[in-house]
Design a protein around this motif. Structure first.
Motif, PDB file in Angstrom:
ATOM      1  N   GLU A   1      -1.989   6.912  62.779  1.00  0.00           N
ATOM      2  CA  GLU A   1      -1.214   7.732  63.712  1.00  0.00           C
ATOM      3  C   GLU A   1      -2.131   8.674  64.481  1.00  0.00           C
ATOM      4  O   GLU A   1      -2.953   9.357  63.892  1.00  0.00           O
ATOM      5  CB  GLU A   1      -0.171   8.561  62.958  1.00  0.00           C
ATOM      6  N   GLY A   2      -1.966   8.711  65.782  1.00  0.00           N
ATOM      7  CA  GLY A   2      -2.749   9.623  66.612  1.00  0.00           C
ATOM      8  C   GLY A   2      -3.940   8.929  67.248  1.00  0.00           C
ATOM      9  O   GLY A   2      -4.197   7.744  67.021  1.00  0.00           O
ATOM     10  N   LYS A   3      -4.678   9.689  68.056  1.00  0.00           N
ATOM     11  CA  LYS A   3      -5.844   9.171  68.759  1.00  0.00           C
ATOM     12  C   LYS A   3      -6.920  10.243  68.823  1.00  0.00           C
ATOM     13  O   LYS A   3      -6.613  11.426  68.915  1.00  0.00           O
ATOM     14  CB  LYS A   3      -5.493   8.780  70.199  1.00  0.00           C
ATOM     15  N   ILE A   4      -8.153   9.778  68.810  1.00  0.00           N
ATOM     16  CA  ILE A   4      -9.291  10.664  69.052  1.00  0.00           C
ATOM     17  C   ILE A   4     -10.053  10.073  70.227  1.00  0.00           C
ATOM     18  O   ILE A   4     -10.390   8.891  70.234  1.00  0.00           O
ATOM     19  CB  ILE A   4     -10.217  10.785  67.830  1.00  0.00           C
ATOM     20  N   HIS A   5     -10.311  10.900  71.225  1.00  0.00           N
ATOM     21  CA  HIS A   5     -11.044  10.478  72.414  1.00  0.00           C
ATOM     22  C   HIS A   5     -12.472  11.001  72.329  1.00  0.00           C
ATOM     23  O   HIS A   5     -12.726  12.042  71.720  1.00  0.00           O
ATOM     24  CB  HIS A   5     -10.390  11.046  73.671  1.00  0.00           C
TER      25      HIS A   5
ATOM     26  N   LYS B   1      -7.708  21.540  78.027  1.00  0.00           N
ATOM     27  CA  LYS B   1      -7.215  20.186  77.805  1.00  0.00           C
ATOM     28  C   LYS B   1      -7.733  19.528  76.530  1.00  0.00           C
ATOM     29  O   LYS B   1      -7.215  18.505  76.116  1.00  0.00           O
ATOM     30  CB  LYS B   1      -7.562  19.314  79.006  1.00  0.00           C
ATOM     31  N   LEU B   2      -8.781  20.067  75.908  1.00  0.00           N
ATOM     32  CA  LEU B   2      -9.420  19.401  74.781  1.00  0.00           C
ATOM     33  C   LEU B   2      -9.450  20.272  73.527  1.00  0.00           C
ATOM     34  O   LEU B   2      -9.581  21.485  73.616  1.00  0.00           O
ATOM     35  CB  LEU B   2     -10.857  19.016  75.137  1.00  0.00           C
ATOM     36  N   GLU B   3      -9.358  19.605  72.386  1.00  0.00           N
ATOM     37  CA  GLU B   3      -9.493  20.275  71.093  1.00  0.00           C
ATOM     38  C   GLU B   3     -10.260  19.339  70.175  1.00  0.00           C
ATOM     39  O   GLU B   3      -9.934  18.144  70.084  1.00  0.00           O
ATOM     40  CB  GLU B   3      -8.112  20.553  70.504  1.00  0.00           C
ATOM     41  N   ILE B   4     -11.282  19.848  69.499  1.00  0.00           N
ATOM     42  CA  ILE B   4     -12.055  19.007  68.584  1.00  0.00           C
ATOM     43  C   ILE B   4     -11.158  18.612  67.415  1.00  0.00           C
ATOM     44  O   ILE B   4     -10.487  19.459  66.814  1.00  0.00           O
ATOM     45  CB  ILE B   4     -13.317  19.731  68.087  1.00  0.00           C
ATOM     46  N   ALA B   5     -11.130  17.312  67.120  1.00  0.00           N
ATOM     47  CA  ALA B   5     -10.294  16.793  66.033  1.00  0.00           C
ATOM     48  C   ALA B   5     -10.805  17.295  64.686  1.00  0.00           C
ATOM     49  O   ALA B   5     -11.992  17.218  64.400  1.00  0.00           O
ATOM     50  CB  ALA B   5     -10.293  15.273  66.064  1.00  0.00           C
TER      51      ALA B   5
ATOM     52  N   THR C   1     -16.751  18.589  74.711  1.00  0.00           N
ATOM     53  CA  THR C   1     -15.850  19.142  73.694  1.00  0.00           C
ATOM     54  C   THR C   1     -14.980  20.253  74.262  1.00  0.00           C
ATOM     55  O   THR C   1     -14.106  20.764  73.577  1.00  0.00           O
ATOM     56  CB  THR C   1     -16.631  19.678  72.482  1.00  0.00           C
ATOM     57  N   PHE C   2     -15.245  20.630  75.517  1.00  0.00           N
ATOM     58  CA  PHE C   2     -14.445  21.676  76.141  1.00  0.00           C
ATOM     59  C   PHE C   2     -14.298  21.373  77.622  1.00  0.00           C
ATOM     60  O   PHE C   2     -15.259  21.075  78.303  1.00  0.00           O
ATOM     61  CB  PHE C   2     -15.098  23.052  75.969  1.00  0.00           C
ATOM     62  N   PHE C   3     -13.077  21.431  78.107  1.00  0.00           N
ATOM     63  CA  PHE C   3     -12.804  21.370  79.544  1.00  0.00           C
ATOM     64  C   PHE C   3     -11.457  22.035  79.772  1.00  0.00           C
ATOM     65  O   PHE C   3     -10.426  21.520  79.344  1.00  0.00           O
ATOM     66  CB  PHE C   3     -12.786  19.933  80.073  1.00  0.00           C
TER      67      PHE C   3
ATOM     68  N   SER D   1     -13.680  13.908  69.752  1.00  0.00           N
ATOM     69  CA  SER D   1     -14.755  13.847  68.763  1.00  0.00           C
ATOM     70  C   SER D   1     -15.899  14.747  69.213  1.00  0.00           C
ATOM     71  O   SER D   1     -16.111  14.935  70.408  1.00  0.00           O
ATOM     72  CB  SER D   1     -15.246  12.409  68.634  1.00  0.00           C
ATOM     73  N   SER D   2     -16.631  15.241  68.255  1.00  0.00           N
ATOM     74  CA  SER D   2     -17.770  16.099  68.586  1.00  0.00           C
ATOM     75  C   SER D   2     -19.081  15.313  68.618  1.00  0.00           C
ATOM     76  O   SER D   2     -20.149  15.897  68.678  1.00  0.00           O
ATOM     77  CB  SER D   2     -17.867  17.256  67.597  1.00  0.00           C
TER      78      SER D   2
END
Length: 175
Positions: free
Chosen positions: A119-123, A102-106, A97-99, A43-44
């Protein structure tokens, strides 16, 4: 003389910033490695209700921890609480939002899929806030996987022998 003072000031500021970036990268790297995190949708933003909840916890005189590991080393001083409250109230603690890769904004489509199909997850992860010469970190993490599937917490982590260990959960939720 003025030129020397300016150069000295810039050197100090630069070394503090690089030191915090090194601590940040080590902290996030260890957390992601321990949990096996790769290719996450994130999430942003940090939900305002979670910020409000931890503000209420920090404003109370006594913190009742959910989990205790070396808690005496993790108790916040009055000044540390004030500092964190100031950052939280100014919305200065930003999400990661960036590392590395490994990360992509949903996307909005991905969020809709979770809401409609479950379905799916947002961290969501906050940037860690370092205290005590970068040996204590204040951090938010959560996972959302539908209207009846979410969890998260604001925690304190202590650096012990080069390893970040979660030592106190200040606020936690599960649905």
């Amino acid at each position: 003389m003025l030129r020397y003072k300016i150069l000295l000031f810039l050197t100090i500021i630069t070394s503090i910033t690089f030191g915090q970036n090194d601590s940040r990268d080590l902290f996030i790297s260890q957390l992601f490695q321990a949990k096996g995190y790769t290719n996450l949708k994130v999430s942003s933003n940090i939900p305002s209700r979670m910020v409000s909840r931890v503000i209420r916890v920090l404003e109370n005189e006594e913190i009742i921890p959910f989990q205790v590991k070396s808690v005496e080393k993790c108790l916040l001083t009055g000044e540390e609480k004030k500092y964190l409250l100031d950052l939280l109230k100014r919305e200065a603690i930003l999400p990661i939002t960036f590392f590395e890769d490994k990360l992509e904004i949903a996307s909005e489509e991905y969020k809709d899929k979770i809401v409609s199909l479950g379905e799916g997850k947002i961290h969501t992860f906050s940037e860690p806030v370092f205290l005590r010469d970068n040996t204590l970190a204040f951090f938010y993490q959560s996972t959302y996987c539908g209207s009846k599937c979410a969890d998260g917490r604001w925690s304190l982590y202590k650096l012990e022998s080069g390893v970040w260990i979660e030592c106190l959960i200040l606020m936690m939720f599960v649905s």
